[in-house]
Design an enzyme around this catalytic site. Structure first.
Site, PDB file in Angstrom:
ATOM      1  N   GLY A 225      -5.947  -9.584 -39.083  1.00  0.00           N
ATOM      2  CA  GLY A 225      -6.315  -8.019 -38.150  1.00  0.00           C
ATOM      3  C   GLY A 225      -6.831  -6.971 -38.921  1.00  0.00           C
ATOM      4  CB  CYS A 250      -4.486  -9.560 -48.833  1.00  0.00           C
ATOM      5  SG  CYS A 250      -5.767  -9.853 -47.851  1.00  0.00           S
ATOM      6  CG  LEU A 251      -2.533  -6.496 -43.034  1.00  0.00           C
ATOM      7  CD1 LEU A 251      -3.295  -5.554 -42.291  1.00  0.00           C
ATOM      8  CD2 LEU A 251      -1.466  -7.314 -41.605  1.00  0.00           C
ATOM      9  CG  PHE A 295     -10.259  -3.823 -41.825  1.00  0.00           C
ATOM     10  CD1 PHE A 295     -10.495  -3.042 -40.329  1.00  0.00           C
ATOM     11  CD2 PHE A 295      -9.435  -5.446 -40.762  1.00  0.00           C
ATOM     12  CE1 PHE A 295     -11.250  -3.157 -38.893  1.00  0.00           C
ATOM     13  CE2 PHE A 295     -10.228  -5.773 -39.694  1.00  0.00           C
ATOM     14  CZ  PHE A 295     -10.776  -4.350 -38.788  1.00  0.00           C
ATOM     15  CG  HIS A 335      -5.004 -13.883 -51.583  1.00  0.00           C
ATOM     16  ND1 HIS A 335      -4.260 -13.910 -50.987  1.00  0.00           N
ATOM     17  CD2 HIS A 335      -5.817 -12.789 -50.529  1.00  0.00           C
ATOM     18  CE1 HIS A 335      -3.848 -13.235 -49.401  1.00  0.00           C
ATOM     19  NE2 HIS A 335      -5.221 -12.434 -49.210  1.00  0.00           N
ATOM     20  CD  GLU A 337      -1.301 -15.613 -52.718  1.00  0.00           C
ATOM     21  OE1 GLU A 337      -2.360 -15.587 -52.405  1.00  0.00           O
ATOM     22  OE2 GLU A 337      -1.634 -14.065 -53.273  1.00  0.00           O
TER      23      GLU A 337
END
Length: 357
Positions: A225, A250-251, A295, A335, A337
């Protein structure tokens, strides 16, 4: 196979066949350029609210195994492929992709021209749509697609974040609070491998409760989101700055940015895939990274803040990482990971451990 349609809000309609469950599905339609890793993609909580189209034409050739899940269930709203492998073969194979989709009630469509679909999404941007088996008029189908929920304006993090706290790697040297905004399992695994005791907490956990654990560091995970809809997490991060080392992914990167006063915006069609080049500005080295986000942080909003840009996307120059100049805090948009994707950026976990040490 039951006939089905993929309908976009701008009016495009693609005809195909259902190969998952046949219930109608809606959401924002996005694409992923990875050639492998569909199992990790299906179970990545960051895809909540999205219908995912795979650009690689043949999906499912190695089936589903028991080792590559990123969470206990699938989170995608739907799945789109050109062709799926009806007879997969792999030594870890436990079931076919089609079986997994039906068991988890994921609506999936095959047999459409994915190249044409992705051209539309790249030219016009991601958009809402539906996968349906209903035989309605063109106008009614488009009206339904226009009513599909978008990603902004609703708190998707609360739908995927864990409800209870859980500890992994008990007794390890460094205690890390992992704020679960929709964390992939391999973030936790990467920390445990580095001698970290990982306490995963809900995204709504208070600052006091986090600090009561006496952590050596806090990690803010990936998730779905619009970061504006999870500003309650950003407020928590803002209070933690200077109290403990922080690493955002990330977010979590976007939320750390917002906690420091940076602004975020929606990308035209996002970055989703396992081959995105990112440049480390301190070394000028380029890493190939795994990404999944729609985003990003506005670079111009960093100018008057105590934030130093550390990584940029080679393709479109968007912000891929920054560090705080006063407090022990840093983040990356991609990411480290991997899973799926290259492991070039595992060193970032080592940097976090060094920061805690």
């Amino acid at each position: 196979m039951k006939k089905a349609k993929l309908v976009l809000e701008e009016g495009s309609i693609f005809n195909g066949e259902i190969f998952g469950t046949d219930k109608e599905s809606s959401g924002e339609i996005v694409f992923n350029t990875s050639m492998t890793g569909y199992q990790e993609i299906l179970t990545d909580p960051s895809y909540k609210g999205e219908i995912v189209c795979m650009t690689y034409p043949l999906i499912g050739n190695y089936g589903i195994n028991e080792d590559d899940f990123e969470s206990i269930k699938s989170h995608v709203n739907g799945f789109i492929v050109k062709e799926f492998a009806e007879e997969p073969e792999n030594w870890r194979l436990k079931k076919k992709l089609e079986e997994y989709l039906k068991e988890n009630e994921i609506t999936a469509i095959r047999g459409i021209d994915t190249r044409a679909l992705i051209k539309i999404l790249r030219q016009q941007g991601t958009m809402r749509g539906i996968i349906t088996t209903e035989n309605l008029s063109r106008q009614k189908l488009i009206e339904k697609a226009k009513k599909a929920p978008g990603l902004s304006g609703r708190d998707l993090v609360s739908l995927v974040s864990r409800k209870e706290t859980k500890t992994y790697g008990t007794g390890n040297k460094y205690r890390v609070i992992l704020v679960d905004c929709g964390a992939k399992d391999n973030i936790k695994n990467s920390l445990v491998k580095r001698n970290c005791e990982v306490i995963m907490v809900p995204a709504s956990t208070s600052v006091k409760k986090i600090l009561d654990y006496s952590p050596d560091g806090v990690m803010v995970s990936n998730g779905p989101g619009d970061p504006e809809d999870a500003d309650y997490v950003a407020e928590t991060i803002a209070e933690l700055l200077g109290e403990v080392p922080i690493f955002g992914i990330c977010l979590g990167h976007q939320l750390l940015g917002r906690a420091c006063g940076a602004e975020t915006y929606k990308l035209k069609f996002g970055h989703r895939g396992a081959n995105h080049p990112v440049k480390d500005l301190s070394t000028n080295r380029v890493y190939i990274t795994s990404q999944n986000h729609g985003f990003a942080i506005k670079e111009e909003s960093l100018a008057e803040l105590d934030l130093e840009l550390t990584h940029i996307n080679v393709n479109d120059k968007t912000v891929e990482g920054f560090r705080h100049q006063k407090y022990p805090a840093f983040s990356v948009q991609y990411h480290p990971e991997a899973s799926p994707g290259p492991e070039d950026s595992h060193y970032l976990f080592d940097q976090f451990v060094e920061l805690m040490r």
